[in-house]
Design an enzyme around this catalytic site. Structure first.
Site, PDB file in Angstrom:
ATOM      1  N   CYS A 174       0.825  -1.212   0.000  1.00 27.30           N
ATOM      2  CA  CYS A 174       0.000   0.000   0.000  1.00 27.30           C
ATOM      3  C   CYS A 174       0.858   1.260   0.000  1.00 27.30           C
ATOM      4  O   CYS A 174       0.541   2.244  -0.693  1.00 27.30           O
ATOM      5  CB  CYS A 174      -0.956   0.003   1.184  1.00 27.30           C
ATOM      6  SG  CYS A 174      -0.171  -0.151   2.800  1.00 27.30           S
ATOM      7  N   HIS A 227      -2.417   1.341   7.161  1.00 27.43           N
ATOM      8  CA  HIS A 227      -2.643   1.451   5.720  1.00 27.43           C
ATOM      9  C   HIS A 227      -2.203   2.825   5.239  1.00 27.43           C
ATOM     10  O   HIS A 227      -2.174   3.798   6.010  1.00 27.43           O
ATOM     11  CB  HIS A 227      -4.129   1.246   5.407  1.00 27.43           C
ATOM     12  CG  HIS A 227      -4.424   1.069   3.948  1.00 27.43           C
ATOM     13  ND1 HIS A 227      -3.858   0.079   3.186  1.00 27.43           N
ATOM     14  CD2 HIS A 227      -5.240   1.773   3.110  1.00 27.43           C
ATOM     15  CE1 HIS A 227      -4.312   0.156   1.952  1.00 27.43           C
ATOM     16  NE2 HIS A 227      -5.145   1.186   1.869  1.00 27.43           N
ATOM     17  N   ASP A 265      -8.425   4.685  -1.975  1.00 28.94           N
ATOM     18  CA  ASP A 265      -7.823   3.478  -1.412  1.00 28.94           C
ATOM     19  C   ASP A 265      -7.088   2.699  -2.495  1.00 28.94           C
ATOM     20  O   ASP A 265      -7.683   2.281  -3.493  1.00 28.94           O
ATOM     21  CB  ASP A 265      -8.909   2.601  -0.783  1.00 28.94           C
ATOM     22  CG  ASP A 265      -8.351   1.600   0.214  1.00 28.94           C
ATOM     23  OD1 ASP A 265      -7.251   1.086  -0.031  1.00 28.94           O
ATOM     24  OD2 ASP A 265      -9.022   1.349   1.226  1.00 28.94           O
TER      25      ASP A 265
END
Length: 521
Positions: free
Chosen positions: A73, A179, A197
């Protein structure tokens, strides 16, 4: 057992996939989130767009990508932001194209390590810096919700800055832990941020209340013991610099980090150090064998692009600016002393670093081949390159008259690239010549490199000298206050590089302030 850095939760889930049915996304917990594609999400988008706080969205979505690994991520977020800012990585991705990809973001942490454990806040910031971006980091302890709102409003209203959030998913009602994702926009009326995202296989883009996102940032990453937060990433608008420290890929950084952080302070603490030349002698004698590789004197290698475009005026002038800065280094008192020290250590017959067989064309060949390999993104390939059709000539540079240059063509596998090398390569300065003012500025010598390195160390380094008179004398010697502006900019840039590179090699040390360990004797 400490929790893992951001992205590890998804990695753990992937590892357990064989034991459970496969998953195709998850239901977005709503509330608190509002899915971007929903009627409410589209309404928020339209209102924010009308309000002028979606300016960065379009550049981000134009290059948006899904993270290619469950724990990537941080890398995916950074690749998206760097490409949105149109920062040239300076090396190839595939074919002839230069483009940021997760696989290229490997200088601050090994990809295998990131794949297994995720990546920390500090390492992402360091990666952004090493990739050519300007980075400002804000851990939750260093900022407030009002600060986050102010910075987000500025970034969302422009296309030259993007905000990256580091947060804990649990606070948003989502599965997983730490994240990273870029923020694509802001709705001022509803005080909501649009999270793009990068784990698109899991959750779609969604709006989230900014106070709740701040709470998710204000959580401790147990892998480091530090709070999460956010960072602002933008293009580096400073003028191109001529001298650079190596990045974290270069193995010389390992030994140089130890030298700068441990060896130098220990040498300065010695009570037997009683004069400046003694200090310099000890610093020289303890330099790592590969110290010369640590500072790179950037060589301009310009290849003819499609359509036969020529180098810009700025590119043509760059080598002569380097010549000017190199002379400014040699005009410093510090260089004079290091030069004197080197002169006392070796006879005149061994001063030159080059043999009689060396020529400017041979040097040009070596440097241009290395430059071509660098631009191609494959340093290991430079042994397969050769330099042909060399010739020397003169070029007019503004009002400075004619300057000697060497030109030629670098050939690799039958393909030619036209390159140009200006006169910053020649024999190394003779250490035994006590008169430097009339010397021709040549290829940077060991004395040049050591002078630059000492000037670039943080001023607090010299606080370790116990004798107050000697400390004041040495501080005056390495001060940047009276340096010419071009050289001062180079030195301050290198000083920042030293800080960033140190942070890259530590578990987690990246902060906006100078690392505390560099200020302690």
């Amino acid at each position: 057992m400490a929790s893992k850095p951001s992205g590890r939760a998804e990695s753990n889930q992937a590892a357990a996939a064989a034991a459970v049915p496969s998953l195709y996304g998850r239901a977005l917990p709503s509330p608190p989130a509002v899915e971007f594609a929903s009627a409410e999400g589209r309404r928020l988008f339209a209102e924010a767009l009308q309000g002028g706080t979606m300016q960065g969205f379009f550049t981000l979505v134009s290059v948006f990508q899904t993270q290619s690994e469950p724990a990537f991520c941080g890398l995916a977020t950074l690749a998206v932001v760097l490409n949105a800012l149109r920062i040239d990585p300076g090396r190839r991705w595939k074919g002839p194209w230069r483009w940021f990809d997760e696989s290229m973001l490997d200088c601050c942490e090994r990809l295998d390590t990131v794949r297994a454990e995720g990546i920390t806040f500090g390492k992402v910031a360091c990666l952004a810096h090493c990739s050519g971006a300007d980075v400002r980091t804000f851990r939750a302890a260093q900022a407030t919700l009002a600060d986050l709102r102010r910075h987000l409003l500025r970034c969302a209203s422009s296309q030259d800055c993007h905000l990256v959030a580091s947060y804990h998913r649990k606070l948003l009602g989502q599965t997983g832990t730490g994240h990273f994702s870029p923020i694509g926009g802001y709705h001022a009326g509803q005080d909501m941020a649009l999270i793009l995202d990068v784990a698109r296989f899991k959750y779609p883009p969604h709006w989230i209340p900014l106070p709740l996102l701040w709470e998710a940032m204000n959580t401790i990453d147990e892998a480091t013991g530090l709070l999460r937060g956010f960072m602002l990433i933008s293009r580096n608008t400073e003028a191109p610099l001529l001298i650079r420290a190596v990045n974290c890929r270069d193995e010389s950084w390992q030994s140089m980090a130890k030298y700068c952080i441990e060896v130098v302070p220990n040498l300065l603490r010695d009570n037997s150090v009683d004069n400046v030349l003694t200090i310099l002698s000890r610093l020289v004698n303890h330099l790592p064998p590969n110290a010369g590789n640590f500072i790179k004197w950037v060589i301009e290698v310009r290849r003819q692009e499609e359509g036969g475009s020529r180098p810009s005026k700025e590119a043509k002038e760059m080598p002569f600016l380097k010549e000017k800065v190199l002379q400014q280094i040699r005009d410093t008192k510090l260089f004079q002393l290091v030069h004197k020290l080197q002169c006392s250590k070796q006879p005149c017959c061994s001063c030159s670093s080059l043999t009689d067989e060396d020529s400017i064309s041979q040097i040009a060949a070596s440097v241009c081949c290395e430059g071509t390999a660098l631009l191609s993104g494959n340093l290991s390939s430079r042994d397969g390159l050769f330099f042909s059709e060399t010739c020397s000539g003169c070029a007019q540079v503004n009002d400075e008259g004619l300057k000697n240059v060497t030109t030629g063509k670098v050939v690799s596998e039958g393909n030619g690239h036209v390159d140009k090398l200006a006169p910053i390569s020649s024999t190394e300065t003779c250490f035994c010549n006590s008169t430097l003012s009339n010397e021709t500025v040549n290829y940077p010598s060991n004395t040049d490199i050591l002078t630059v390195l000492l000037l670039s160390l943080h001023p607090s380094t010299w606080l370790c000298i116990e004798d107050e008179k000697l400390k004041a004398e040495f501080q005056s010697l390495v001060s940047t206050d009276d340096l010419p502006d071009p050289l001062k900019l180079e030195i301050l840039h290198l000083r920042r590089q030293l800080r960033y590179l140190k942070a890259c090699r530590e578990k987690e040390a990246y902060e906006d302030t100078w690392p505390q360990s560099w200020e302690q004797c």
